[in-house]
Enzyme design. Structure first.
Site, short mmCIF file in Angstrom:
data_model
loop_
_atom_site.label_atom_id
_atom_site.label_comp_id
_atom_site.label_asym_id
_atom_site.label_seq_id
_atom_site.Cartn_x
_atom_site.Cartn_y
_atom_site.Cartn_z
CB SER A 293 -4.79 4.54 3.79
OG SER A 293 -3.54 4.07 4.20
CG ASP A 304 -0.34 11.58 -9.88
OD1 ASP A 304 -1.37 12.24 -10.11
OD2 ASP A 304 0.33 11.69 -8.83
CE LYS A 318 -4.09 6.88 7.60
NZ LYS A 318 -2.86 6.26 7.08
#
Length: 554
Positions: A293, A304, A318
């Site tokens: 999460s 990223d 998740k």
């Protein structure tokens, strides 16, 4: 999710429902609600025994929600305090972690440092007998927890049974409840001489200021060459908390994620709104399969954006966001309303709950069906299945013996008895498990209390049956199997020696926790943690760090 986030989410979710629901669907809903109501009325009137309305309806609700996903859940009034504790990070109580032993007794696993339980003298291993005069010996840990919690400033008296050097003793302890802050940052400091280490266990309203304080102190230390943010075992929490923590390391205004619901108008972009304080210092994030999460939002965004090297094991996967909505009679429902997409555009959700197998089961997305995305620098990353680390750390699997030592609390019980007879112990920074101390632990274990799968013996039994079935079990083979059985016969003392390293990873921190609280246990474990060792190696080699985060060479 924070209440200020929930209010706009309610409006968006209602709009999405109105846009996505066809007239026929409304008729089907009304029809099936009528059927359900009629069935329950008939049962309530005609069934041979009386029904518990709360239990029956709650069971029906939970069965329906179980068919959706594990995160959409009904929260009745009596459970909302626990839910708000997770969100706000505070509650009224005594500040002690509790557990339940094999005799169904509730005991203290750890009094939190600085809390009423710690100040009043509760100790790990204390078994609750009464609370305010009422017996709670076999009440169950959930109900004991509820009895211990209450409004800050209110008193209570607990009677506990405590192991001592001269046998068990019974003590009455008076405690005054206080506001308890859930520890989100149990440890931070300089480890391995050059690493600024921060362990974060959850994401709530207190996480961002606590991490910011830790980062500020660590980057001011001239010894620190890089920061490690440890998110292993962190199951997540508030989305906004994750965005704020990312803002510490990237320029203000950086996109961290986008959330999308059922309708196009339901999309929302989250950007950092706080000024960063550590945009240049090398950064590593530690993850494992328990990182989920919000922990994956932080990890995925920093990966990223090529801002951190990710070290450890693949994360849980998740990629769903939940919002809460009020229900009649002070109930609440937590509903999955959106999916989130991190800066590269990928969704890291590992399981598609909308597409189930014929038997109702679900499975993770296989790697062969995942898609390639690219970080800001052009590095390949994939969706579906969590965050894959840049540097993988292989951890050995636990043996059945080690598992049973831990699950049976044998290490915990030994630490309790040892602390009762030894007033001091070496510091976490210098502690060494000696042969004498480990032998004392081995001798404390009753072989009759240890049950574990004897894998080798089971395989030999299967081999013998197969040989007999296939016609190979002659006298010669029987002798060879007997010799093999003798060679591989399980011996507890031998197994405890061969598994010493794995068992010590649980035994020593438990011992140190008795004398130096949880911080002492962590201070010991970071000395031998392979992921932290790899981080230190990485920070000591700037070229490797830069190469990992750089654009791939064409």
């Amino acid at each position: 999710m924070k209440l200020r986030h929930i209010l706009p989410a309610i409006t968006l979710a209602v709009s999405a429902t109105a846009l996505g629901a066809a007239p026929n669907n409304k008729k089907e809903v009304a029809r099936n609600l009528d059927i359900f109501t009629s069935i329950y009325k008939t049962l309530n009137t005609m069934y041979v025994d009386s029904l518990d309305a709360n239990k029956s309806i709650t069971t029906a609700i939970n069965a329906m929600l179980d068919q959706i996903d594990p995160y959409t859940e009904y929260i009745p009034e009596e459970m909302q305090e626990q839910f708000m504790t997770i969100t706000t990070g505070e509650f009224g109580g005594i500040g002690a972690y509790i557990g339940q032993n094999k005799d169904k007794e509730t005991y203290v696993t750890e009094p939190q440092e600085g809390t009423p339980s710690f100040k009043a003298g509760l100790k790990a291993g204390d078994v609750f007998l009464t609370i305010d005069g009422d017996s709670v010996r076999t009440l169950g840990s959930d109900k004991v927890r509820d009895r211990l919690r209450g409004q800050a400033g209110t008193p209570l008296r607990v009677t506990v049974r405590r192991p001592t050097a001269n046998g068990d003793s019974v003590l009455d302890i008076d405690i005054t409840r206080a506001k308890i802050d859930v520890a989100t940052l149990p440890y931070y400091g300089v480890v391995r001489d050059t690493v600024g280490y921060i362990q974060l266990t959850t994401f709530n309203e207190k996480s961002y200021p606590e991490v910011k304080k830790a980062v500020t102190e660590l980057i001011a230390d001239p010894r620190v060459k890089g920061l490690v943010l440890d998110l292993r075992g962190n199951g997540g929490g508030l989305l906004e908390s994750a965005v704020n923590i990312v803002s510490l390391f990237v320029p203000k205004g950086t996109e961290v994620l986008r959330t999308r619901g059922r309708a196009v108008t339901n999309e929302k972009t989250y950007r950092t709104t706080n000024a960063p304080i550590a945009t240049d210092i090398p950064l590593a994030v530690l993850i494992d399969d328990g990182s989920a999460s919000s922990a994956e939002i932080v990890t995925g965004a920093l990966q990223d954006l090529d801002r951190a090297v990710i070290i450890g094991e693949r994360s849980y996967g998740k990629g769903l966001v939940q919002s809460t909505f009020p229900l009649p009679y002070n109930g609440m429902i937590k509903v999955t309303t959106q999916r989130y997409y991190i800066p590269s555009g990928r969704l890291i959700q590992a399981i598609d709950y909308s597409h189930r197998n014929p038997d109702g089961s679900v499975a993770r997305t296989p790697d062969s069906l995942t898609n390639v995305f690219h970080t800001r620098a052009g590095r390949e990353v994939r969706d579906g299945g969590g965050i894959t680390p840049d540097i993988k750390i292989e951890y050995p699997e636990l043996s059945r013996l080690t598992y049973n030592i831990v699950s049976g609390n044998h290490h915990f019980d030994f630490a309790t008895r040892y602390a009762a007879t030894h007033p001091t112990i070496e510091s976490p920074e210098t502690f060494v498990l000696t042969d004498e101390l480990y032998d004392e632990f081995k001798n404390s274990i009753n072989p009759d209390d240890i049950e574990y799968d004897k894998v080798c013996e089971t395989i030999i039994d299967q081999l013998e049956k197969a040989a007999k079935r296939e016609g190979y079990l002659d006298e010669n083979v029987e002798q060879q199997i007997a010799q093999l059985r003798e060679s591989l016969h399980h011996n507890l003392a031998h197994d405890l020696d061969t598994q010493r390293a794995a068992i010590s990873d649980f035994l020593v921190p438990e011992l140190l926790r008795r004398y130096y609280a949880n911080r002492g246990a962590i201070a010991y474990t970071v000395r031998f943690d392979p992921a932290i060792a790899r981080s230190a190696q990485l920070f000591g080699n700037p070229d490797e760090y830069t190469t990992i985060l750089a654009a791939p060479k064409k």
